[in-house]
Write a protein that holds these residues in place. Structure first.
Motif, PDB file in Angstrom:
ATOM      1  N   HIS A 101       0.853  -0.955  -0.118  1.00 36.63           N
ATOM      2  CA  HIS A 101      -0.017  -0.064  -0.146  1.00 36.63           C
ATOM      3  C   HIS A 101       0.811   1.198  -0.036  1.00 36.63           C
ATOM      4  O   HIS A 101       1.897   1.044   0.314  1.00 36.63           O
ATOM      5  N   GLU A 102       0.280   2.465  -0.170  1.00 38.14           N
ATOM      6  CA  GLU A 102       1.139   3.799  -0.329  1.00 38.14           C
ATOM      7  C   GLU A 102       0.400   4.824   0.767  1.00 38.14           C
ATOM      8  O   GLU A 102      -0.859   4.892   0.795  1.00 38.14           O
ATOM      9  N   VAL A 103       1.149   5.395   1.364  1.00 41.13           N
ATOM     10  CA  VAL A 103       0.969   6.610   2.356  1.00 41.13           C
ATOM     11  C   VAL A 103       1.365   7.668   1.724  1.00 41.13           C
ATOM     12  O   VAL A 103       2.621   7.926   1.590  1.00 41.13           O
ATOM     13  N   ALA A 104       0.472   8.786   1.568  1.00 38.26           N
ATOM     14  CA  ALA A 104       1.089  10.154   1.069  1.00 38.26           C
ATOM     15  C   ALA A 104       0.619  10.920   2.290  1.00 38.26           C
ATOM     16  O   ALA A 104      -0.285  11.117   2.811  1.00 38.26           O
ATOM     17  N   VAL A 105       1.759  11.980   2.573  1.00 39.59           N
ATOM     18  CA  VAL A 105       1.666  13.127   3.558  1.00 39.59           C
ATOM     19  C   VAL A 105       2.115  14.513   2.845  1.00 39.59           C
ATOM     20  O   VAL A 105       2.861  14.477   2.266  1.00 39.59           O
ATOM     21  N   SER A 106       1.275  15.373   3.306  1.00 41.17           N
ATOM     22  CA  SER A 106       1.472  16.885   3.066  1.00 41.17           C
ATOM     23  C   SER A 106       1.531  17.651   4.178  1.00 41.17           C
ATOM     24  O   SER A 106       0.742  17.462   5.102  1.00 41.17           O
ATOM     25  N   ALA A 107       2.499  18.606   4.155  1.00 42.35           N
ATOM     26  CA  ALA A 107       2.779  19.228   5.592  1.00 42.35           C
ATOM     27  C   ALA A 107       3.673  20.730   4.964  1.00 42.35           C
ATOM     28  O   ALA A 107       4.621  20.891   4.780  1.00 42.35           O
ATOM     29  N   GLY A 108       2.757  21.731   5.228  1.00 46.00           N
ATOM     30  CA  GLY A 108       3.454  23.099   4.991  1.00 46.00           C
ATOM     31  C   GLY A 108       4.149  23.135   3.697  1.00 46.00           C
ATOM     32  O   GLY A 108       5.255  23.757   3.474  1.00 46.00           O
ATOM     33  N   GLY A 109       3.678  22.739   2.567  1.00 45.75           N
ATOM     34  CA  GLY A 109       4.185  22.600   1.305  1.00 45.75           C
ATOM     35  C   GLY A 109       5.099  21.671   0.871  1.00 45.75           C
ATOM     36  O   GLY A 109       5.615  21.341  -0.120  1.00 45.75           O
ATOM     37  N   GLU A 110       5.176  20.611   1.921  1.00 44.94           N
ATOM     38  CA  GLU A 110       6.192  19.555   1.850  1.00 44.94           C
ATOM     39  C   GLU A 110       5.332  18.430   1.615  1.00 44.94           C
ATOM     40  O   GLU A 110       4.381  18.140   2.294  1.00 44.94           O
ATOM     41  N   GLN A 111       5.937  17.374   0.626  1.00 50.36           N
ATOM     42  CA  GLN A 111       5.154  16.281   0.542  1.00 50.36           C
ATOM     43  C   GLN A 111       5.895  15.060   0.454  1.00 50.36           C
ATOM     44  O   GLN A 111       7.365  15.113   0.113  1.00 50.36           O
ATOM     45  N   ALA A 112       5.583  13.950   0.723  1.00 51.07           N
ATOM     46  CA  ALA A 112       6.314  12.577   0.840  1.00 51.07           C
ATOM     47  C   ALA A 112       5.260  11.500   0.522  1.00 51.07           C
ATOM     48  O   ALA A 112       4.185  11.459   0.950  1.00 51.07           O
ATOM     49  N   ARG A 113       5.708  10.420  -0.128  1.00 44.51           N
ATOM     50  CA  ARG A 113       5.169   9.135  -0.236  1.00 44.51           C
ATOM     51  C   ARG A 113       5.861   8.099   0.424  1.00 44.51           C
ATOM     52  O   ARG A 113       7.209   8.196   0.414  1.00 44.51           O
ATOM     53  N   MET A 114       5.358   7.024   0.887  1.00 47.23           N
ATOM     54  CA  MET A 114       6.012   5.765   1.344  1.00 47.23           C
ATOM     55  C   MET A 114       5.160   4.440   1.208  1.00 47.23           C
ATOM     56  O   MET A 114       4.085   4.560   1.133  1.00 47.23           O
ATOM     57  N   SER A 115       5.814   3.554   1.187  1.00 47.20           N
ATOM     58  CA  SER A 115       5.492   1.990   0.962  1.00 47.20           C
ATOM     59  C   SER A 115       4.799   1.594   2.349  1.00 47.20           C
ATOM     60  O   SER A 115       5.782   1.548   3.141  1.00 47.20           O
ATOM     61  N   LEU A 116       3.678   1.056   2.431  1.00 44.70           N
ATOM     62  CA  LEU A 116       3.379   0.279   3.858  1.00 44.70           C
ATOM     63  C   LEU A 116       3.110  -1.096   3.532  1.00 44.70           C
ATOM     64  O   LEU A 116       1.926  -1.221   2.792  1.00 44.70           O
ATOM     65  N   VAL A 117       3.893  -1.966   3.908  1.00 44.22           N
ATOM     66  CA  VAL A 117       3.589  -3.273   3.508  1.00 44.22           C
ATOM     67  C   VAL A 117       3.169  -4.227   4.473  1.00 44.22           C
ATOM     68  O   VAL A 117       3.578  -4.274   5.518  1.00 44.22           O
TER      69      VAL A 117
END
Length: 709
Positions: free
Chosen positions: A140-156
């Motif tokens: 699965h994939e988790v996406a987070v945004s905060a203060g103009g910053e973004q990131a994605r990670m795999s959740l296995v």
């Protein structure tokens, strides 16, 4: 030289590097400072001069500098711990996208996990995502945004334990099968070496005897040009397969060759088949003949259906296949030692490599095509074996590492460590330790890559298989790293995230409906076997070595064997059972100068150990007093049938009555390791066509499977 300081020891600990350990004799050992420093440098850590304190601070802040970790692996039903580090005063938003495409918003947990810290002039806040525990298995994939910053990670999300296939999970249910070195198990139709058609035929024969699987040696890819490495445990790639195992006549396009082309293929076949008469496996000339024939077939036009199937395969395998095929193409021109290539071609992601790929597109396509042919033939073998009634079919073997100059070492970049090799520490069998010359995975890079290269390797090994044997499964917990130029005993252990490594292995095995067998022989931390059992990974039990090591060291009663294991009489690092009973391995080691005690002492001790086992067989009524060697081999296998082991393995070498050593550890060219063809009791090569008619082979099968037909 950097001195051992608390900061250096702490830095090593952060990277999972042991600074001390307990050796095979139970003694406490301290790792030399130069070893610790060399291993840190192999992980890209600068420890020269006063940089240790700086590097320690950087690595301690690393998690805080990331909005999200690169990957989180968790067993299903366990609370996933997913930290978010964001600028204080901002409000993060998060979404979860499951593998099947469903999306949901995620909130943040509140409570003791919240924390703030000053990092590089920024005020950062740490919170935990509120991730549900009822997620389905998958990537699965988790996406987070905060203060103009973004990131994605795999959740296995992985299985908490790997269940047994239907049938094996029942009380007392078990399966038995063959174990074979495929290259050595040849038939009259082989091109000088055992191939996938032979695997299918051997499996069909075994199924008729009641077998449920065929365990083969690693079929991993070897060098496409020059001298082919004979050891299946030192491949150029663990993701792809050696085209030496292709049965040329089974490629559909052969049917559309012209008469002249067919005659050429037959000429190449005749050339290769003359090596069946030799008492040694000749890979290089056999591959030269087979490659020439396959190039003829490759140039044959494919139907629209076949063309689309090939295109679909290439698309499915993606960049990994393209990289492997490119390495093969460059090797044709510059040799297989990629570190001796022109500098611009040593970077798999460089512009020069992409230009070379375009200029040699046909050669790259040829090597992609070979892998497609292998994929099709392997799939056909597995389908055929399951159709015969086998419950598992093929069980593949995954080697512990790859050749340092091979395709994986080139294409995977810094996912593999440089300046170190994998081996084993000193033990009772080799008091100087062992260097296997293979570059290890970098634990930190695997995590940064979301375990992608590892996942693709495991998926490939499990494709078209009913099971997977993992050589040196302890390497998923820790590996012995040896700095370049150091002796094997001068290495140290480096730990891996075993929860992630085992979890991903189980997820892919679950999806394939496969069993996993871990080769857990040798020096193993006691808790590791318990952990593997709890996760559903089978162990490995070799009859000669099964003793009550926690008690008086006496022979283990069959009822005391592990249930969740593959039990066998022998293995590829021992002689076939008939040879072991006659002590051929002791004589061989003596001739090669490998004994550290007088020959008479070794022979006496081995004879005493063997007789202890045979006496136990007589006491149990499995063996008569005057039994000959073939009868002793049968009795040993009948002993296995009294154990609760879920899987029983019978070596094809034992079925043939072979006595010759397949691989003599501690040797290279002194002995023809991995080049000895299957032979009969008198040492004469025997073909599969002959073996399937032997009553002696049927008797051994009947010993482990009373209902064998």
């Amino acid at each position: 030289m950097t001195q051992r300081t608390p900061a250096l020891a702490q830095l090593a600990d952060v990277y999972g590097i042991a600074t001390e350990f307990w050796d095979w004799q139970g003694r406490h050992a301290r790792v030399p400072e130069e070893t610790v420093v060399a291993v840190l440098q192999a992980l890209g850590v600068d420890v020269e001069g006063d940089f240790v304190e700086r590097e320690l601070a950087l690595v301690q802040e690393r998690e805080w500098r990331r909005l999200l970790p690169p990957v989180v692996v968790v067993a299903q039903g366990v609370d996933p711990v997913v930290p978010v580090h964001h600028e204080a005063g901002t409000t993060p938003t998060a979404t979860l996208r499951t593998e099947d495409g469903h999306e949901r918003s995620l909130g943040m947990q509140s409570g003791e996990q919240e924390e703030e810290r000053e990092v590089a002039g920024r005020r950062l806040r740490r919170v935990l995502l509120d991730v549900p525990t009822d997620l389905p298995l998958g990537w699965h994939e988790v996406a987070v945004s905060a203060g103009g910053e973004q990131a994605r990670m795999s959740l296995v999300v992985t299985p908490p334990t790997l269940g047994l296939p239907a049938g094996l999970g029942e009380d007392g249910a078990r399966a038995w099968g063959l174990m074979t070195q495929l290259y050595a198990m040849r038939s009259s139709g082989s091109w000088g070496i055992g191939d996938l058609a032979d695997l299918g035929d051997a499996g069909a024969w075994a199924a008729g005897l009641g077998a449920d699987f065929v365990l083969v040696n690693p079929l991993h890819a070897a060098e496409p040009v020059g001298e082919m490495e004979p050891s299946p445990y030192l491949p150029t790639s663990r993701r792809f397969v050696n085209p030496l195992y292709i049965r040329v006549e089974d490629v559909p396009e052969v049917a559309y060759l012209s008469a002249a082309q067919r005659q050429l293929v037959e000429w190449h076949a005749d050339d290769a088949q003359r090596y069946l008469a030799l008492d040694v496996i000749e890979r290089d000339p056999v591959w030269a003949a087979k490659e020439a024939a396959l190039r003829l077939v490759f140039r044959q036009p494919r139907s629209l259906r076949r063309s689309r199937a090939f295109e679909a395969y290439v698309e499915r395998e993606g960049q990994g296949l393209v990289d492997f095929a490119t390495w093969c193409a460059v090797s044709q021109e510059h040799g297989t030692f990629w570190r001796q290539w022109p500098t611009e071609l040593q970077d798999a992601r460089g512009e020069a490599v992409e230009a070379y790929r375009q200029q040699h597109a046909d050669e790259v396509e040829f090597h992609c095509w070979l892998q497609w042919v292998l994929d099709e033939q392997l799939a056909r073998v597995q389908r055929d074996l399951l159709d015969t009634g086998m419950s598992l079919g093929v069980i593949s073997d995954l080697a512990v590492g790859v050749h340092p100059d091979g395709a994986d070492a080139w294409g995977l970049g810094d996912a593999l460590a440089r300046g170190v090799t994998v081996g084993a520490p000193a033990d009772q069998y080799n008091q100087l330790g062992q260097d296997w010359s293979q570059p290890p995975w970098r634990p930190d890079k695997l995590a940064e890559l979301g375990y992608g290269p590892y996942r693709e390797m495991v998926r490939a090994a499990l494709r078209d298989s009913g099971g997977l044997r993992v050589d040196h499964v302890i390497g998923l917990f820790r590996l012995w790293w040896i700095p370049q130029g150091a002796e094997p005993f001068q290495g140290t252990y480096v730990r891996y995230d075993h929860e992630a490594m085992i979890g991903i292995l189980l997820l892919e095995a679950h999806r394939a409906g496969a069993v996993v067998v871990g080769e857990d022989l040798g020096t193993v931390e006691p808790w590791v076997r318990d952990y593997l059992r709890e996760r559903g990974v089978m162990g490995t039990s070799i009859l000669w070595f099964e003793r009550d090591w926690d008690g008086d060291g006496s022979l283990l009663d069959p009822e005391a064997y592990r249930e969740l294991c593959l039990a066998t009489v022998t293995t590829h690092d021992l002689p076939p059972t008939a040879g072991y009973l006659e002590g051929v391995h002791i004589d061989l080691r003596s001739r090669l100068g490998l004994l550290d005690r007088p020959l008479e002492v070794e022979q006496e001790e081995e004879a005493r150990s063997r007789e202890e086992v045979l006496t136990d067989l007589r006491r149990r009524g499995l063996l008569r007093e005057s039994a000959d060697v073939p009868e002793q081999v049968e009795a040993l296998h009948a002993f296995l049938a009294r154990t609760p082991a879920k899987l029983l393995g019978v070596s094809v070498s034992d079925l043939a009555g072979d006595k010759r050593v397949i691989n003599q550890p501690g040797t290279d060219e002194e002995y023809p390791n991995w080049r000895v063809p299957l032979a009969g009791p008198e040492g004469q090569p025997v073909l599969l066509d002959e073996l399937v008619t032997w009553r002696s082979a049927r008797r051994i099968a009947r010993a482990v499977a009373p209902d064998a037909r």
